[in-house]
Design an enzyme around this catalytic site. Structure first.
Site, PDB file in Angstrom:
ATOM      1  N   CYS A 172       0.536  37.355   5.928  1.00  0.00           N
ATOM      2  CA  CYS A 172       1.988  37.340   6.049  1.00  0.00           C
ATOM      3  C   CYS A 172       2.604  38.354   5.102  1.00  0.00           C
ATOM      4  O   CYS A 172       1.934  38.897   4.231  1.00  0.00           O
ATOM      5  CB  CYS A 172       2.532  35.968   5.707  1.00  0.00           C
ATOM      6  SG  CYS A 172       1.840  34.658   6.726  1.00  0.00           S
TER       7      CYS A 172
ATOM      8  N   GLY B 201       2.499  40.940   9.732  1.00  0.00           N
ATOM      9  CA  GLY B 201       2.659  39.782  10.598  1.00  0.00           C
ATOM     10  C   GLY B 201       3.597  40.064  11.737  1.00  0.00           C
ATOM     11  O   GLY B 201       4.721  40.506  11.508  1.00  0.00           O
TER      12      GLY B 201
ATOM     13  N   ASN C  17       2.544  33.636   1.586  1.00  0.00           N
ATOM     14  CA  ASN C  17       1.492  34.537   2.036  1.00  0.00           C
ATOM     15  C   ASN C  17       0.200  34.108   1.361  1.00  0.00           C
ATOM     16  O   ASN C  17       0.135  34.065   0.139  1.00  0.00           O
ATOM     17  CB  ASN C  17       1.834  35.989   1.659  1.00  0.00           C
ATOM     18  CG  ASN C  17       0.716  36.985   1.968  1.00  0.00           C
ATOM     19  OD1 ASN C  17       0.626  38.019   1.336  1.00  0.00           O
ATOM     20  ND2 ASN C  17      -0.134  36.679   2.920  1.00  0.00           N
ATOM     21  N   GLY C  18      -0.800  33.797   2.184  1.00  0.00           N
ATOM     22  CA  GLY C  18      -2.077  33.372   1.629  1.00  0.00           C
ATOM     23  C   GLY C  18      -2.571  32.141   2.354  1.00  0.00           C
ATOM     24  O   GLY C  18      -2.068  31.792   3.418  1.00  0.00           O
TER      25      GLY C  18
ATOM     26  N   TYR D 202      -7.813  47.982   4.529  1.00  0.00           N
ATOM     27  CA  TYR D 202      -7.158  47.969   5.844  1.00  0.00           C
ATOM     28  C   TYR D 202      -5.742  47.412   5.836  1.00  0.00           C
ATOM     29  O   TYR D 202      -4.853  47.969   6.478  1.00  0.00           O
ATOM     30  CB  TYR D 202      -7.998  47.138   6.817  1.00  0.00           C
ATOM     31  CG  TYR D 202      -7.275  46.826   8.117  1.00  0.00           C
ATOM     32  CD1 TYR D 202      -7.121  47.794   9.111  1.00  0.00           C
ATOM     33  CD2 TYR D 202      -6.731  45.558   8.348  1.00  0.00           C
ATOM     34  CE1 TYR D 202      -6.451  47.506  10.295  1.00  0.00           C
ATOM     35  CE2 TYR D 202      -6.061  45.268   9.534  1.00  0.00           C
ATOM     36  CZ  TYR D 202      -5.925  46.241  10.498  1.00  0.00           C
ATOM     37  OH  TYR D 202      -5.266  45.959  11.664  1.00  0.00           O
TER      38      TYR D 202
ATOM     39  N   CYS E  44     -12.771  34.911   5.925  1.00  0.00           N
ATOM     40  CA  CYS E  44     -11.858  34.898   4.785  1.00  0.00           C
ATOM     41  C   CYS E  44     -11.164  33.541   4.726  1.00  0.00           C
ATOM     42  O   CYS E  44     -10.582  33.094   5.708  1.00  0.00           O
ATOM     43  CB  CYS E  44     -10.805  36.001   4.926  1.00  0.00           C
ATOM     44  SG  CYS E  44      -9.588  35.958   3.586  1.00  0.00           S
TER      45      CYS E  44
HETATM   46  P1  AMP Z   1     -13.272  45.141  16.129  1.00  0.00           P
HETATM   47  O1  AMP Z   1     -14.485  45.624  15.440  1.00  0.00           O
HETATM   48  O2  AMP Z   1     -13.228  45.467  17.581  1.00  0.00           O
HETATM   49  O3  AMP Z   1     -13.090  43.645  15.925  1.00  0.00           O
HETATM   50  O4  AMP Z   1     -12.001  45.843  15.483  1.00  0.00           O
HETATM   51  C1  AMP Z   1     -12.064  46.416  14.213  1.00  0.00           C
HETATM   52  C2  AMP Z   1     -10.781  47.132  13.896  1.00  0.00           C
HETATM   53  O5  AMP Z   1      -9.693  46.203  13.860  1.00  0.00           O
HETATM   54  C3  AMP Z   1     -10.846  47.773  12.524  1.00  0.00           C
HETATM   55  O6  AMP Z   1     -11.192  49.124  12.628  1.00  0.00           O
HETATM   56  C4  AMP Z   1      -9.461  47.619  11.972  1.00  0.00           C
HETATM   57  O7  AMP Z   1      -8.693  48.774  12.231  1.00  0.00           O
HETATM   58  C5  AMP Z   1      -8.899  46.450  12.702  1.00  0.00           C
HETATM   59  N1  AMP Z   1      -8.966  45.237  11.886  1.00  0.00           N
HETATM   60  C6  AMP Z   1      -9.793  44.966  10.899  1.00  0.00           C
HETATM   61  N2  AMP Z   1      -9.553  43.729  10.396  1.00  0.00           N
HETATM   62  C7  AMP Z   1      -8.542  43.228  11.096  1.00  0.00           C
HETATM   63  C8  AMP Z   1      -7.828  42.014  11.040  1.00  0.00           C
HETATM   64  N3  AMP Z   1      -8.147  41.083  10.158  1.00  0.00           N
HETATM   65  N4  AMP Z   1      -6.822  41.831  11.925  1.00  0.00           N
HETATM   66  C9  AMP Z   1      -6.518  42.775  12.823  1.00  0.00           C
HETATM   67  N5  AMP Z   1      -7.157  43.960  12.918  1.00  0.00           N
HETATM   68  C10 AMP Z   1      -8.164  44.179  12.071  1.00  0.00           C
END
Ligand code: AMP
Length: 507
Positions: free
Chosen positions: A11, A37, A111-112, A270, A410
């Site tokens: 969030c 979010g 957030n958390g 990320y 996580c």
């Molecule tokens: P995938 O391996 O198809 O599940 O997608 C990986 C990609 O999703 C990564 O390269 C990130 O850009 C993005 N990503 C990584 N972690 C998350 C997350 N927790 N929520 C949404 N997108 C994510």
């Protein structure tokens, strides 16, 4: 956060005290935090007499209109954007949550994720608390409204101007000591705003100044947008009270050194915006460091470095600078793919992944590419990217990932699928490379990540890569959610529109 063994949310928080345009600035601040979010957004504000609020499902731009913001005009406001994919994507779980209790109205934005949220909720419900949401964020309100036996100030009788801030802070102090896990929080009462960070410092929360006003935001990009100057972070274990005219006072409910700090390194990899300063450091600079380190750990013989936009941009720049291999824009991003993307029938090739990025055939045809992305989760996105580059005529693809393989869930607020769906879980590196269809694959090491981020082994959270959970978690990660007091173990609800599940690699 949604109640349950695990929550799939992250969030964004924004708050401001001491400004006549507090609600409008909060609206802008939430825009800057939209990446944290996209499911719901909300703002609560006060002018010293009660709290007004508006919340709704969707993006900030969908939830608020000029008329609604007009209704929220006040000198103190807090706002929230929520990202949830499991549990209930329903309006009742949108934040800030606003309740009336014996001490007056109070709102919270969180957030958390609490690791003892379900336990605390069960205990509170057994003692008569009635919850209006399925979020663990509401636990904070009930803990404050119902202090521990022996806690200092009992709630005073209802007072239209709200209870004295000091007694609220004292009761908060007691309440926060019971919470375990990740919580960056903003509270609002008619007496002002309160910002809190958990003792481990999992999630960011920064303080800024805008004239006499005090601004608090998950990321400094939101401070930049409203032209507030970054002052410092809310420290782990700190309670920062801000009066309606923006004056700040601070106390601690936990020491800074004990427990060990655990800022989430995935924020750097990320989650946070590259233009933000998070945990006191610029995210873009750190991502560049990750890319540099990646180039040293996993060099490749190639003609160009291709970032996967936007998440791979900064790390690719670092890789290019370190290796001397020129950067090339091998993908162009379509910025208009939103949450409403309609998945085609099963079996159709096209997916959101393809619509979002297109390979630039003339830039990659016949070339040996180093493709840099931030992370691989399920592996389906990377697999599609590789296929796109092949169709565009790439000769070799060397995939480099600026974090270690994701193997664990996580528990502290980042949305990952069930660990069984993580491609690096129980698959070897060659198996993953074969599934993705690349000539070579290299992930940054955990040590490399820590060093590039400038943190020691004991001063960060790397749980999603190492399984080292700084705050012990109650059990294995599952997608169970508590709804109306009963545990439902349901199928994972995919985040955004669902990419196809990775197939197991043939032995
Ligand atoms: P995938 O391996 O198809 O599940 O997608 C990986 C990609 O999703 C990564 O390269 C990130 O850009 C993005 N990503 C990584 N972690 C998350 C997350 N927790 N929520 C949404 N997108 C994510």
């Amino acid at each position: 956060m949604t109640m349950g063994a695990e929550c799939r949310e992250a969030c964004g928080l924004f708050g401001i005290a001491g400004h006549p345009d507090a609600a409008l600035l909060t609206y802008y601040g939430l825009y800057a935090l939209q990446h944290r979010g996209q499911e719901s957004a909300g703002i609560a504000s006060t002018g010293g007499q009660g709290i007004v609020h508006h919340r709704g499902m969707g993006l900030v731009a969908d939830v608020f209109t000029a008329e609604i913001l007009e209704r929220l005009v006040n000198r103190v406001a807090i706002g929230h954007v929520r990202y949830s994919t499991t549990g209930s994507p329903v309006a009742v779980n949108a934040q800030p949550i606003v309740v009336n209790h014996a001490g007056g109205p109070i709102a919270v934005a969180h957030n958390g994720n609490l690791v003892n949220g379900a336990e605390l909720r069960q205990e509170l419900e057994a003692r008569g608390s009635l919850f209006q949401t399925t979020t663990d964020s509401e636990v904070f309100l009930h803990l404050v409204a119902r202090p521990e036996p022996g806690a200092s100030a009992p709630a005073p009788a209802a007072d239209p101007a709200g209870q004295p801030a000091v007694s609220l802070v004292e009761r908060l102090d007691q309440a926060l000591r019971r919470a375990r896990g990740a919580f960056s929080l903003l509270f609002l009462t008619p007496r002002g705003m309160i910002a809190v960070r958990d003792p481990w410092g999992f999630r960011p929360l920064a303080i800024g100044r805008l004239g006499d006003a005090t601004v608090v935001a998950s990321e400094t990009a939101a401070l930049d947008l409203v032209e507030a100057e970054y002052v410092r972070d809310v420290e782990p274990g700190e309670i920062v009270s801000v009066s309606p005219d923006g004056k700040l006072s601070s106390r601690r409910f936990a020491g800074p050194a004990e427990p060990r700090p655990a800022p989430c390194l995935f924020e750097y990899v990320y989650f946070a915006r590259p233009d933000s300063r998070v945990f006191g450091r610029n995210v873009h600079e750190i991502r560049k460091n990750l890319g540099r380190r990646l180039a040293r750990e996993h060099p490749a013989t190639a003609d160009v470095v291709v970032p996967v936009p936007d998440s791979g941009n900064s790390a690719a720049l670092g890789f290019s600078l370190e290796s001397g291999i020129p950067l090339e824009q091998g993908f162009v991003r379509n910025h208009y793919v939103g949450r409403t993307f309609i998945e085609p029938e099963a079996g159709a090739r096209l997916s959101e992944v393809e619509v979002k990025l297109n390979a630039v055939a003339d830039a990659v045809r016949g070339k040996r590419l180093v493709v840099v992305d931030d992370s691989i989760v399920r592996g389906t996105t990377a697999r599609s990217r590789v296929a796109q580059l092949r169709r565009a005529g790439a000769r070799e693809i060397h995939l480099r990932i600026s974090c270690p393989p994701h193997r664990f869930g996580c528990h502290y607020g980042i949305d990952f699928p069930d660990p069984r769906e993580l491609i690096a879980n129980e698959r070897s590196l060659p198996e993953i490379a074969a599934f993705l269809g690349v000539e070579s694959l290299g992930y940054l090491s955990v040590e490399g990540l820590r060093e590039a981020a400038g943190v020691g082994p004991d001063s960060s959270c790397t749980a999603c890569w190492t399984g080292d959970y700084r705050v012990p978690v109650p059990g294995p990660l599952d997608k169970g959610v508590l709804e109306g007091g009963s545990a439902l173990r349901g199928a994972a609800v995919p985040r955004r529109s669902a990419p196809p599940r990775p197939k197991r690699v043939a032995p």
